[in-house]
Design an enzyme around this catalytic site. Sequence first.
Site, PDB file in Angstrom:
ATOM      1  N   LYS A 141       0.967  -1.256   0.181  1.00  5.28           N
ATOM      2  CA  LYS A 141      -0.056   0.190   0.298  1.00  5.28           C
ATOM      3  C   LYS A 141       0.866   1.216   0.199  1.00  5.28           C
ATOM      4  O   LYS A 141       2.286   1.156   0.470  1.00  5.28           O
ATOM      5  CB  LYS A 141      -0.933   0.159   1.320  1.00  5.28           C
ATOM      6  CG  LYS A 141      -0.300   0.086   2.700  1.00  5.28           C
ATOM      7  CD  LYS A 141       0.121   1.325   3.123  1.00  5.28           C
ATOM      8  CE  LYS A 141       1.006   1.475   4.286  1.00  5.28           C
ATOM      9  NZ  LYS A 141       1.362   2.767   4.861  1.00  5.28           N
ATOM     10  N   ASP A 196      -2.172  -1.438  10.192  1.00  5.88           N
ATOM     11  CA  ASP A 196      -2.250  -1.348   8.600  1.00  5.88           C
ATOM     12  C   ASP A 196      -2.954  -2.568   8.100  1.00  5.88           C
ATOM     13  O   ASP A 196      -3.613  -2.622   6.802  1.00  5.88           O
ATOM     14  CB  ASP A 196      -1.177  -1.180   7.737  1.00  5.88           C
ATOM     15  CG  ASP A 196      -0.463   0.321   7.969  1.00  5.88           C
ATOM     16  OD1 ASP A 196      -1.170   1.136   8.224  1.00  5.88           O
ATOM     17  OD2 ASP A 196       0.699   0.411   7.657  1.00  5.88           O
TER      18      ASP A 196
END
Length: 406
Positions: free
Chosen positions: A11, A140
């Site tokens: 990401k 995350d």
Amino acid sequence: MKQIKIQCPAKVNLTLKVVGKREDGFHNIDSIMQTIDLFDYLTISFENSDKTEILLSGNSDEIPYDKSNLVYKAAKLFLSQLENQNYKISVYIEKNIPIAAGLAGGSTNAAGMLYGLNKLLNEPLSRKELHGLCAKLGSDLNLCLEGGRQKTSGRGEILEQLPFEDFEVSLIKPINLGISAKEAYTKFSEKIEEMPPTLALPLKGGGERYSHKYSKFAKDKSIELRKNMTDAENKLWHYIRKEQMNGNKFRRQQPIGPYIVDFVCQPKKLVLEVDGGQHNSDECMDFDNKRTTYLNNVGYTVLRFWNNEIFDNIQGILERINDVLNSLPTRGGGLGWGARDSFPNDLEWAIIDDYVELQNIKKRYPNAIMSGSGSTYFGIDMIFDTHDGFWVKNNLKAIPYGVKEV
């Protein structure tokens, strides 16, 4: 023996603002994250056993294959949700995402582990329950489980899905530099602590909220000050406005961090302050010294002038300003290092002064943005050249999904 292969995407943080320190020691964030098509892969196999075993192996010599690995912790946490069942679990981790890079390499592997075990065991846990486990393990994982473009808050575990936008993204990272989240957030806290306490505001539920944009008060105050400039300020403004100083643009009554400066040339990071007689008091001099120290620490040069100097020697003052402007480099994009409001990522603001490798990336690619807490920079619709000492990955794409079976 059953086996499954899970694809685990990296990401990038399109934005990352730190909005408060929590009572548990972590930080609340306001971030927009996006999964991209750079993948690690987990090959997970399991079989019934009379005792629980979790065995890790892989292709990287940069990560541990023991209890400290987040994949191990994810497997153990998942199995703790099952009653009276023991399994031998073997996991091969194919690493392609750099570590300590701000790309969620460890988090996406852990989310992939939770997802993969749930699939192998015929989904004993709901999606909501998987997200609960993700939140327990790290900041995350929830984003990596869900994928796509998400507005994240809390520690990063609270998601709000945003419309997907298709774009290409490229990555560049110093090969020999990794920055942990702990280091980045520690440096951020240290920088915040150097600021006056008026910048830290109460956070509902405990902790402190950090101002990362100009507050309404600062905006209103700067407008008020522009309307009520002193005679000395007006005289100096007459000579420096409209790029009269060899094309250098100044702004007046501009917020910088917790302060509003009289005049600033952002491309040169030069601040001009015009002081009246009241600044001769010990209290004002102490405040001005703290103000100047703060501005110096975030990369600004400060020139201070008395009102009588403006009236009695304006040409001499203009010559001095011009000499200093000529001696200062023009910062890429007019941002410079250190001005927090200029950075989409607060953690980049916190650490860039300490790493020449990151400064070199920023000098070469002023529009590149650091992702997360690591040492990777990304550029949208941008191509990075190959350089000795740097890992580069061009022409990646944003993707609308997270971890999945392949």
